[in-house]
Scaffold this motif. Structure first.
Motif, short mmCIF file in Angstrom:
data_model
loop_
_atom_site.label_atom_id
_atom_site.label_comp_id
_atom_site.label_asym_id
_atom_site.label_seq_id
_atom_site.Cartn_x
_atom_site.Cartn_y
_atom_site.Cartn_z
N PRO A 120 0.45 -1.65 -0.14
CA PRO A 120 -0.19 0.24 -0.14
C PRO A 120 0.46 1.25 0.24
O PRO A 120 0.60 2.10 -1.18
CB PRO A 120 -1.01 0.43 1.17
CG PRO A 120 -0.97 -1.52 1.82
CD PRO A 120 0.43 -2.41 1.36
N GLU A 123 1.88 1.89 -3.39
CA GLU A 123 1.18 2.42 -4.41
C GLU A 123 0.98 3.44 -4.66
O GLU A 123 0.29 4.71 -5.24
CB GLU A 123 -0.91 1.71 -3.55
CG GLU A 123 -0.67 -0.13 -4.26
CD GLU A 123 -1.63 -0.52 -4.42
OE1 GLU A 123 -2.58 -0.05 -3.56
OE2 GLU A 123 -1.88 -1.96 -3.99
N ASN A 153 -6.83 2.18 -7.26
CA ASN A 153 -6.14 3.50 -6.76
C ASN A 153 -6.46 3.79 -7.65
O ASN A 153 -5.75 5.87 -7.74
CB ASN A 153 -4.75 2.66 -7.38
CG ASN A 153 -3.84 2.11 -6.41
OD1 ASN A 153 -3.28 2.99 -5.70
ND2 ASN A 153 -3.94 0.71 -5.93
#
Length: 214
Positions: A120, A123, A153
């Motif tokens: 995460p 990202e 996303n």
């Protein structure tokens, strides 16, 4: 959306230490591969953006072009060709005359992650590039996300929570100026098990075509 980052990261982007080390490891083992942040591919005037999650190790990390070199590319590019978003032939090594028409392909995370799973934090670190990529497409109308992680996303890139539109194949929602369409990812796992059929996949891109031409 921020304009402080370019739409594409630099070839030697240093921002994610784990991905940098994985990139270097791949370069040591396969020095003739691309081994870098895979740049977006397609038409800078595109009205359709296709968003995946991250490059595959032996796919875009090897060839330098999204969805080129692994199983998913066969279905994706054939479907784009059928729905008028691509022309030419596709070769898994990228040695082809393939061009995209009114379409661009990108990834939420531009560097290949170990086990095909970005963290995460990675990202989030790469998200400003995606924000700038969207901002640099002046005619963009429709975004097709390949898989729910890519969907989340894109939503976060647009300043929305991951639950701002439904999950699942065929889900559709309007976020600001864009219509988002979600598909199951065109991975070997999904296609071999029948979770995603060519007909299901093509229907998403035909819907994108209808929305663009409306």
């Amino acid at each position: 959306m921020t304009a402080s980052f370019p739409p594409e990261p630099p070839r030697d982007c240093p921002l994610c230490p784990r991905l940098v080390e994985y990139r270097r490891e791949n370069a040591r083992q396969n020095p003739d591969w691309f081994n870098g942040p895979a740049p977006s591919f397609g038409d800078p005037e595109a009205r359709l953006l296709v968003a995946g999650l991250a490059p595959g190790r032996t796919g875009a990390n090897r060839t330098g072009r999204p969805f080129t070199g692994d199983h998913a590319g066969w279905l994706l590019y054939e479907t784009l060709r059928k729905t008028g978003f691509a022309r030419g032939t596709y070769d898994p090594d990228g040695d082809d005359d393939l061009t995209l028409v009114d379409c661009m392909i990108t990834n939420a995370v531009r560097c290949a992650p170990p086990q095909n799973k970005p963290l995460p934090a990675e990202e989030a670190t790469c998200r400003p590039f995606l924000q700038s990529r969207l901002a640099a497409l002046p005619r963009l109308k429709v975004i097709v996300t390949l898989g729910d992680v890519a969907r989340r996303n894109i939503l976060k890139t647009l300043g929305k929570p991951g639950a701002a539109m439904p999950a699942g194949h065929g889900a559709e929602g309007r976020i600001g100026p864009y219509v988002l369409l979600n598909s199951y990812h065109c991975s070997r796992l999904n296609t071999n098990t029948g979770r995603l059929t060519p007909e299901m996949f093509e229907a998403v891109f035909q819907r994108a075509r209808d929305l663009i031409e409306a």
